[in-house]
Design a protein around this motif. Structure first.
Motif, PDB file in Angstrom:
ATOM      1  N   GLU A  45      42.826  39.234  36.900  1.00 34.46           N
ATOM      2  CA  GLU A  45      43.590  39.049  38.136  1.00 34.46           C
ATOM      3  C   GLU A  45      43.809  40.379  38.843  1.00 34.46           C
ATOM      4  OE1 GLU A  45      46.623  35.719  36.248  1.00 34.46           O
ATOM      5  OE2 GLU A  45      47.361  36.900  37.951  1.00 34.46           O
TER       6      GLU A  45
ATOM      7  N   TRP B 234      42.857  37.156  42.016  1.00 31.43           N
ATOM      8  CA  TRP B 234      43.898  36.119  42.171  1.00 31.43           C
ATOM      9  C   TRP B 234      44.145  35.902  43.664  1.00 31.43           C
ATOM     10  CZ3 TRP B 234      45.388  32.862  38.561  1.00 31.43           C
ATOM     11  CH2 TRP B 234      46.500  32.040  38.799  1.00 31.43           C
TER      12      TRP B 234
ATOM     13  N   ASP C 148      54.371  30.164  37.536  1.00 30.55           N
ATOM     14  CA  ASP C 148      54.193  30.403  38.971  1.00 30.55           C
ATOM     15  C   ASP C 148      53.246  29.348  39.536  1.00 30.55           C
ATOM     16  OD1 ASP C 148      52.830  33.005  41.112  1.00 30.55           O
ATOM     17  OD2 ASP C 148      54.521  31.641  41.443  1.00 30.55           O
TER      18      ASP C 148
ATOM     19  N   HIS D 238      45.814  28.148  34.805  1.00 30.43           N
ATOM     20  CA  HIS D 238      46.122  28.746  33.511  1.00 30.43           C
ATOM     21  C   HIS D 238      46.072  27.693  32.434  1.00 30.43           C
ATOM     22  CE1 HIS D 238      47.377  32.587  35.187  1.00 30.43           C
ATOM     23  NE2 HIS D 238      48.120  31.975  36.058  1.00 30.43           N
TER      24      HIS D 238
ATOM     25  N   ASN E 201      52.190  30.306  47.068  1.00 27.67           N
ATOM     26  CA  ASN E 201      51.754  31.646  46.706  1.00 27.67           C
ATOM     27  C   ASN E 201      50.597  31.950  47.639  1.00 27.67           C
ATOM     28  OD1 ASN E 201      50.100  33.715  45.484  1.00 27.67           O
ATOM     29  ND2 ASN E 201      51.326  33.468  43.619  1.00 27.67           N
TER      30      ASN E 201
ATOM     31  N   TYR F 179      52.260  44.446  43.471  1.00 22.67           N
ATOM     32  CA  TYR F 179      53.498  44.615  42.692  1.00 22.67           C
ATOM     33  C   TYR F 179      53.717  46.094  42.337  1.00 22.67           C
ATOM     34  CZ  TYR F 179      53.486  39.535  42.236  1.00 22.67           C
ATOM     35  OH  TYR F 179      53.480  38.188  42.530  1.00 22.67           O
TER      36      TYR F 179
ATOM     37  N   ASN G  51      45.199  41.625  33.716  1.00 24.68           N
ATOM     38  CA  ASN G  51      45.642  41.433  35.101  1.00 24.68           C
ATOM     39  C   ASN G  51      46.246  42.755  35.589  1.00 24.68           C
ATOM     40  OD1 ASN G  51      45.014  38.843  34.382  1.00 24.68           O
ATOM     41  ND2 ASN G  51      47.129  38.081  34.393  1.00 24.68           N
TER      42      ASN G  51
ATOM     43  N   TYR H 239      47.985  44.558  39.376  1.00 23.79           N
ATOM     44  CA  TYR H 239      48.349  44.291  40.781  1.00 23.79           C
ATOM     45  C   TYR H 239      48.651  45.583  41.535  1.00 23.79           C
ATOM     46  CZ  TYR H 239      48.059  39.284  40.381  1.00 23.79           C
ATOM     47  OH  TYR H 239      47.584  38.001  40.230  1.00 23.79           O
TER      48      TYR H 239
ATOM     49  N   ARG I  83      58.135  30.704  45.325  1.00 25.08           N
ATOM     50  CA  ARG I  83      57.702  31.353  46.567  1.00 25.08           C
ATOM     51  C   ARG I  83      58.362  30.720  47.793  1.00 25.08           C
ATOM     52  NH1 ARG I  83      55.324  35.770  44.134  1.00 25.08           N
ATOM     53  NH2 ARG I  83      54.366  35.015  42.206  1.00 25.08           N
TER      54      ARG I  83
ATOM     55  N   LYS J  29      48.426  34.408  47.837  1.00 23.59           N
ATOM     56  CA  LYS J  29      47.400  35.382  47.430  1.00 23.59           C
ATOM     57  C   LYS J  29      45.975  34.801  47.549  1.00 23.59           C
ATOM     58  CE  LYS J  29      50.342  38.098  44.382  1.00 23.59           C
ATOM     59  NZ  LYS J  29      51.506  37.151  44.270  1.00 23.59           N
TER      60      LYS J  29
ATOM     61  N   ASN K  80      47.954  33.930  28.843  1.00 30.95           N
ATOM     62  CA  ASN K  80      48.068  34.741  30.050  1.00 30.95           C
ATOM     63  C   ASN K  80      49.373  35.525  30.084  1.00 30.95           C
ATOM     64  OD1 ASN K  80      47.242  35.401  32.982  1.00 30.95           O
ATOM     65  ND2 ASN K  80      49.343  34.612  33.162  1.00 30.95           N
ATOM     66  N   GLU K  81      49.240  36.876  30.183  1.00 32.35           N
ATOM     67  CA  GLU K  81      50.394  37.767  30.392  1.00 32.35           C
ATOM     68  C   GLU K  81      51.528  37.476  29.412  1.00 32.35           C
ATOM     69  OE1 GLU K  81      49.825  38.854  35.113  1.00 32.35           O
ATOM     70  OE2 GLU K  81      51.591  37.712  34.482  1.00 32.35           O
TER      71      GLU K  81
ATOM     72  N   PHE L 202      48.239  28.439  46.759  1.00 30.13           N
ATOM     73  CA  PHE L 202      48.655  27.299  45.929  1.00 30.13           C
ATOM     74  C   PHE L 202      50.170  27.190  45.899  1.00 30.13           C
ATOM     75  CE2 PHE L 202      48.521  31.028  43.263  1.00 30.13           C
ATOM     76  CZ  PHE L 202      49.617  30.900  42.408  1.00 30.13           C
TER      77      PHE L 202
ATOM     78  N   TYR M  50      51.507  30.688  28.412  1.00 28.64           N
ATOM     79  CA  TYR M  50      51.740  31.459  29.647  1.00 28.64           C
ATOM     80  C   TYR M  50      53.100  32.143  29.575  1.00 28.64           C
ATOM     81  CZ  TYR M  50      52.214  32.001  34.821  1.00 28.64           C
ATOM     82  OH  TYR M  50      52.377  32.478  36.112  1.00 28.64           O
ATOM     83  N   TRP M  51      53.109  33.462  29.800  1.00 31.44           N
ATOM     84  CA  TRP M  51      54.323  34.268  29.786  1.00 31.44           C
ATOM     85  C   TRP M  51      55.062  34.128  28.447  1.00 31.44           C
ATOM     86  CZ3 TRP M  51      56.085  33.365  35.605  1.00 31.44           C
ATOM     87  CH2 TRP M  51      55.274  34.116  36.420  1.00 31.44           C
TER      88      TRP M  51
HETATM   89  C1  GCU Z   1      50.598  36.670  37.544  1.00 33.20           C
HETATM   90  C2  GCU Z   1      50.277  35.339  36.936  1.00 33.20           C
HETATM   91  C3  GCU Z   1      49.933  34.304  37.953  1.00 33.20           C
HETATM   92  C4  GCU Z   1      50.784  34.522  39.191  1.00 33.20           C
HETATM   93  C5  GCU Z   1      50.384  35.851  39.781  1.00 33.20           C
HETATM   94  C6  GCU Z   1      51.229  36.165  41.009  1.00 33.20           C
HETATM   95  O1  GCU Z   1      49.823  37.603  37.139  1.00 33.20           O
HETATM   96  O2  GCU Z   1      49.310  35.355  35.942  1.00 33.20           O
HETATM   97  O3  GCU Z   1      50.170  33.052  37.400  1.00 33.20           O
HETATM   98  O4  GCU Z   1      50.604  33.495  40.108  1.00 33.20           O
HETATM   99  O5  GCU Z   1      50.610  36.871  38.867  1.00 33.20           O
HETATM  100  O6  GCU Z   1      52.256  36.774  40.828  1.00 33.20           O
HETATM  101  O7  GCU Z   1      50.825  35.781  42.081  1.00 33.20           O
END
Ligand code: GCU
Length: 610
Positions: free
Chosen positions: A519, A564, A196, A366, A584, A495, A489, A491, A574, A586, A429-430, A569, A391-392
């Protein structure tokens, strides 16, 4: 098997972090060595078919004994009117180094593939017997480097430094350095196909020629002893023609400390210096000492802070005192150029915002960011979480992928191990729980502890619902047992439901460890206003922060957070027109530097923690 092998190695080298078995030959402290910058305008050729690398049979030119003049790294010029050469760097456009190509050239905004760079330069060594290395702060993603037509080597990974020796290839006049950059994403890559964040390509950080004596200080690690904070300990590693039985003087003038040690056959020496006068580094007192390392032929100096970092049950202890990490997450994007950040000015702008927010901590996500921001965090007193770009969903069962991840981890630790601000190494991460993933991450953790037993280990994990009640959240990831700091993390309100949901959520965290929320957050288009239940408005994001901070404060082990994210960014995931437009959203600050309402919610929360 790997486990026992690592166990044995760890036993053998615990006393000596400078293992000497590194996969790299990096030079420590590149920014304080005699060097010549190669930053500036470089010529470039866009080569989506890798025409400058493969012949029409798709055989690599650099595997040929006499590479064809069609190989771009030969930088061949037509010598007579009848000569057939179908490229010419010097007639080609130029691009800034350091910098990504995506934000410099509109036609390259989405480009993923190969671009060739060429830089010509003259160079006269200051001493004949000296050695010269070409050093890259980083380049994304696969970098192949050639000097005067000769291949120097390859580097994988877009966020860590690398250098190649050029001593025997250098000429006084008309050297040409050719770099094949390829930022194509791959399944086996680290990171892999899906992220992302924008896959900025290019030579994204400083390039310089570093000159050293024939025998030089290649590495050192200086820190407080884990058991005795009145003891400064360290190791130094020489490299070159005469490394055995060499004297090295280590001095900290301000503490009136000096010790002289002698290297062993492998060019290594350890040292200890006692002092009752150390002013310990902390956000309130970012004290850095000038440290000098002197041999017969070289004097290196660095600015180093001394502090201890540890955990005790659910507390994070900085210099033995509990601390709360008032943080924020950050991507390596410049608030000035809107592309990859790579200057002190870029770093100053974002770290000033964190100070303004009342923060004392930043999660560099990340992947390792440039050295400027870490050194500035040392000076400004901002604690740092650094992360390896696992990552992921990377290929957990692929040994090449593991070696790549392990190498990037090693380069990150190597570069920043003397930075007081860096307190946490994050492995990933995640990442989805599986046997292969657990094995992969536990071996990375073991490697990190082997390379640096002085810092905390973590990873951004994911939360789960308890079996009986989805509103009861737990952390049942096996990595929670291996890390020093439990980070995850979440949300809630973005989410998962809307912000009100936070009132129904309970966190049932059973681990007796400090918890960092690595996050949380939600998107808002800066300047878009409305009622707090309308997504993308600043009021929705403000409400989401109020509810999340209320909810998270109930976690008794909570010792830090990095919401986050500080600044909107760029991300290819997105596309929503008029709201995201490849960003993004956020961030608590827009990409133009305008603060959103939620910025003040977080500031008020941190300021209330005086
Ligand atoms: C995730 C992830 C980020 C991503 C964020 C998002 O948790 O770690 O890299 O940008 O969520 O969805 O905004």
């Amino acid at each position: 098997m790997k486990h026992q092998l690592f166990g044995l190695l760890a036993l053998f080298c615990l006393s000596f972090n400078l293992s000497g078995q590194e996969g790299h030959n990096l030079l420590i402290n590149a920014y304080n060595r005699p060097s010549t910058s190669l930053n500036g305008n470089w010529h470039y050729i866009v080569d989506p078919y890798e025409n400058g690398y493969y012949n029409y049979r798709y055989e690599p030119f650099d595997q040929q004994d006499n590479p064809s003049p069609n190989a771009y790294f030969t930088n061949t010029k037509a010598k007579s009117p009848s000569d057939l050469i179908e490229y010419d760097f010097d007639l080609s456009d130029t691009i800034q180094v350091p910098g990504d190509w995506n934000t410099q050239k509109e036609k390259l905004y989405y480009y993923e593939g190969t671009i060739w760079y060429k830089r010509s330069f003259d160079y006269v060594k200051s001493k004949d017997s000296n050695r010269v290395f070409v050093y890259f702060g980083a380049a994304n993603y696969k970098t192949e480097v050639y000097l005067n037509g000769q291949k120097l080597g390859v580097h994988m990974g877009g966020f860590t430094p690398f250098n190649f020796e050029v001593t025997n290839l250098l000429k006084e006049k008309d050297n040409f350095l050719v770099v094949k950059m390829d930022n194509k994403r791959t399944k086996e890559g680290v990171p892999t196909l899906n992220t992302d964040w924008w896959n900025y390509g290019g030579i994204t950080r400083d390039v310089k020629l570093i000159e050293t004596p024939s025998t030089f200080i290649r590495d050192y690690f200086i820190h407080l002893d884990k058991q005795d904070n009145g003891l400064i300990v360290g190791e130094v590693q020489l490299e070159g023609s005469s490394i055995n039985n060499q004297t090295v003087s280590i001095q900290i003038p301000e503490l009136k400390l000096q010790t002289i040690v002698t290297t062993d056959a492998s060019g290594k020496a350890q040292f200890k210096m006692k002092s009752k006068k150390i002013s310990y580094w902390s956000p309130k007192n970012p004290k850095l000492y000038q440290v000098r390392l002197i041999t017969d032929t070289e004097q290196l100096q660095d600015q180093i802070g001394f502090r201890s970092i540890s955990t005790q049950n659910e507390n994070i202890l900085l210099n033995g005192e509990p601390i709360f990490l008032k943080g924020i997450s950050l991507h390596e994007e410049s608030p000035i150029t809107k592309g990859r950040a790579n200057t002190v000015e870029d770093a100053k702008k974002v770290l000033d915002w964190i100070k303004e927010m009342g923060g004392n901590y930043v999660r560099l996500a990340h992947y390792p960011h440039n050295e400027h921001i870490v050194r500035l965090a040392d000076e400004m007193g901002i604690l740092v979480w650094e992360e390896n770009p696992v990552y992921w969903t990377i290929q957990w069962k692929n040994p090449e992928t593991f070696n790549n991840a392990a190498n990037q981890l090693e380069e990150m630790i190597f570069r920043d191990k003397n930075r007081a601000s860096v307190i946490i190494w994050s492995m990933a991460n995640e990442t989805p729980v599986s046997e292969a993933r657990n094995q992969f991450l536990s071996e990375l953790i073991e490697k990190a502890r082997f390379l640096d037993p002085t810092r905390l280990i973590s990873a951004a994990l994911e939360q789960s619902n308890s079996k009986n009640d989805p509103n009861i959240k737990i952390i049942d990831d096996p990595m929670a047992e291996l890390v020093d700091v439990l980070s995850f993390n979440q949300y809630m309100g973005w989410y998962v439901g809307t912000p009100e949901i936070c009132r129904d959520i309970q966190w049932n965290i059973t681990q007796n460890k400090p918890v960092i929320i690595s996050e949380f957050g939600g998107g808002a288009k800066q300047g878009l206003h409305g009622d707090k239940s309308t997504r993308w408005t600043e009021e929705y994001q403000e409400f989401l922060y109020q509810e999340n901070l209320e909810m998270l404060s109930k976690i008794k082990q909570l010792r830090g957070m990095s919401p986050w994210i500080l600044v909107d960014f760029r991300s290819p995931r997105r596309p929503l027109p008029k709201i995201q437009d490849d960003y993004n959203r956020k961030g608590l600050i827009s990409e133009d530097g305008t603060k959103k309402k939620a910025f003040w919610v977080l500031k008020e929360y941190y300021d209330s923690m005086k």
